[in-house]
Design a protein around this motif. Structure first.
Motif, PDB file in Angstrom:
ATOM      1  N   UNK A  23       2.866  11.154  -5.746  1.00 20.69           N
ATOM      2  CA  UNK A  23       1.936  11.265  -6.359  1.00 20.69           C
ATOM      3  C   UNK A  23       2.044  12.797  -7.135  1.00 20.69           C
ATOM      4  N   UNK A  24       1.216  13.069  -8.265  1.00 21.93           N
ATOM      5  CA  UNK A  24       1.220  14.246  -8.846  1.00 21.93           C
ATOM      6  C   UNK A  24      -0.017  14.867  -9.083  1.00 21.93           C
ATOM      7  N   UNK A  67       0.999  -1.153  -0.009  1.00 18.75           N
ATOM      8  CA  UNK A  67       0.032  -0.086  -0.104  1.00 18.75           C
ATOM      9  C   UNK A  67       0.852   1.249  -0.126  1.00 18.75           C
ATOM     10  N   UNK A  68       0.849   2.304  -0.764  1.00 15.32           N
ATOM     11  CA  UNK A  68       1.546   3.573  -0.900  1.00 15.32           C
ATOM     12  C   UNK A  68       1.228   4.164  -0.006  1.00 15.32           C
ATOM     13  N   UNK A  69       2.161   5.338   0.230  1.00 18.20           N
ATOM     14  CA  UNK A  69       1.972   6.090   1.432  1.00 18.20           C
ATOM     15  C   UNK A  69       0.511   6.880   1.389  1.00 18.20           C
ATOM     16  N   UNK A  70      -0.019   7.242   0.391  1.00 15.08           N
ATOM     17  CA  UNK A  70      -1.210   8.173   0.145  1.00 15.08           C
ATOM     18  C   UNK A  70      -2.492   7.145   0.883  1.00 15.08           C
ATOM     19  N   UNK A  71      -2.321   6.091   0.151  1.00 11.43           N
ATOM     20  CA  UNK A  71      -3.348   5.133   0.682  1.00 11.43           C
ATOM     21  C   UNK A  71      -3.381   4.657   2.144  1.00 11.43           C
ATOM     22  N   UNK A 128      -1.150   6.988 -18.391  1.00 13.16           N
ATOM     23  CA  UNK A 128      -1.375   6.224 -17.419  1.00 13.16           C
ATOM     24  C   UNK A 128      -0.530   5.214 -17.200  1.00 13.16           C
ATOM     25  N   UNK A 129       0.110   4.572 -18.080  1.00 13.96           N
ATOM     26  CA  UNK A 129       1.027   3.479 -18.040  1.00 13.96           C
ATOM     27  C   UNK A 129       2.352   3.774 -17.489  1.00 13.96           C
ATOM     28  N   UNK A 130       2.552   4.894 -17.869  1.00 16.41           N
ATOM     29  CA  UNK A 130       3.946   5.465 -17.392  1.00 16.41           C
ATOM     30  C   UNK A 130       3.818   5.745 -15.951  1.00 16.41           C
ATOM     31  N   UNK A 131       2.704   6.625 -15.492  1.00 12.74           N
ATOM     32  CA  UNK A 131       2.497   6.630 -14.102  1.00 12.74           C
ATOM     33  C   UNK A 131       2.683   5.402 -13.343  1.00 12.74           C
ATOM     34  N   UNK A 132       1.725   4.580 -13.812  1.00 15.64           N
ATOM     35  CA  UNK A 132       1.677   3.453 -13.043  1.00 15.64           C
ATOM     36  C   UNK A 132       3.063   2.552 -13.005  1.00 15.64           C
ATOM     37  N   UNK A 133       3.662   2.578 -13.882  1.00 16.17           N
ATOM     38  CA  UNK A 133       4.874   1.909 -14.255  1.00 16.17           C
ATOM     39  C   UNK A 133       5.961   2.327 -12.922  1.00 16.17           C
ATOM     40  N   UNK A 134       5.838   3.686 -12.541  1.00 17.01           N
ATOM     41  CA  UNK A 134       6.700   4.172 -11.704  1.00 17.01           C
ATOM     42  C   UNK A 134       5.976   4.443 -10.153  1.00 17.01           C
ATOM     43  N   UNK A 135       4.802   3.733  -9.980  1.00 20.57           N
ATOM     44  CA  UNK A 135       4.211   3.991  -8.738  1.00 20.57           C
ATOM     45  C   UNK A 135       3.595   5.279  -8.330  1.00 20.57           C
TER      46      UNK A 135
END
Length: 262
Positions: free
Chosen positions: A122-123, A1-5, A138-145
């Motif tokens: 996040x951005x 789970x990422x820091x935001x979640x 979207x795929x680029x953002x997801x690739x880098x988490x």
């Protein structure tokens, strides 16, 4: 789970407070020290703005900070260089916020890669169209988490909000109005109806209200309707004062009502 979640999953009864400030303001090298001071003072997550020469959605306070940051020499290259030690000094979620032009000039892949390398979570790019994000990035953002945070206004249709909810992996940014930043949060039948409409949709993602939150009263009002609230112009204005660093703790405590558990 990422820091935001993780932040929102474990918020319990806390009112989540985010602070926005502009990288490179008031001094070119002040960014990381301000971030660290805000975490120590009790901010729950941060939005660091990267300046742009034509910040059309921002009010005069943030526009001025962007102008000064650019004069000071702030660029995305400089910012990523400053943030290389971010995760040695700051544990809370950190997002970058700015306009799409500098991101495109830097290269979306390079930008996302640099964000991931320094620990940005996040951005927020308000003028990046949703369809363009979905089709090309979207795929680029997801690739880098990286979480891409979408904005919703009182005029946004339910269909579009549902679409945003499906694309989001962090939170949804609710603009309190369609005006520029820095205006006071209006408590009116219109805003109450808007917030109630969003809440009734039972979205999958947390919601955070921004624009016009400047004191404890408006912070509490916003977090009565959403999972968190963002303070920007009021804090950036503080950064223009002499010895601003000595005032950060009292500023955060005032917003939260001097109670860490708020």
């Amino acid at each position: 789970m990422n820091r935001i979640r993780n932040l929102f999953a474990n918020k319990d009864d806390r009112r989540i407070l985010s602070i926005y400030f502009t990288a490179g303001y008031p001094a070119l090298d002040s960014t990381l020290a301000i971030a660290e001071a805000l975490e120590n003072a009790g901010a729950d997550f941060l939005e660091i703005g990267f300046p742009y020469s034509d910040p059309v959605a921002d009010g005069p306070v943030i526009q001025h900070s962007s102008e000064m940051a650019l004069r000071n020499g702030m660029t995305l290259d400089v910012l990523f260089g400053q943030l290389k030690d971010l995760r040695k000094r700051v544990d809370i979620p950190v997002l970058l916020m700015g306009y799409v032009n500098p991101v495109l000039q830097y290269g979306v892949e390079n930008f996302c890669k640099a964000c991931a390398e320094v620990g940005v979570d996040g951005v927020i790019v308000p003028d990046l169209p949703m369809y363009e994000y979905e089709a090309h990035y979207q795929s680029v953002f997801e690739k880098h988490g990286l979480s891409n945070i979408f904005l919703v206004t009182p005029q946004t249709s339910e269909e579009r909000i549902r679409k945003i909810d499906g694309l989001s992996t962090g939170f949804i940014y609710l603009l309190s109005s369609s005006a520029t930043t820095g205006k006071n949060l209006a408590v009116s039948e219109t805003s109450e109806s808007y917030f109630s409409r969003i809440r009734a949709m039972a979205l999958e993602n947390p919601t955070v209200i921004g624009f016009g939150i400047s004191n404890h009263e408006t912070f509490v009002h916003a977090t009565d309707h959403a999972d968190g609230a963002i303070v920007g112009s009021a804090f950036v204005q503080l950064l223009g004062e002499p010895d601003y660093h000595t005032k950060i703790t009292s500023f955060i405590r005032q917003l939260k009502g001097k109670t860490d558990g708020l």
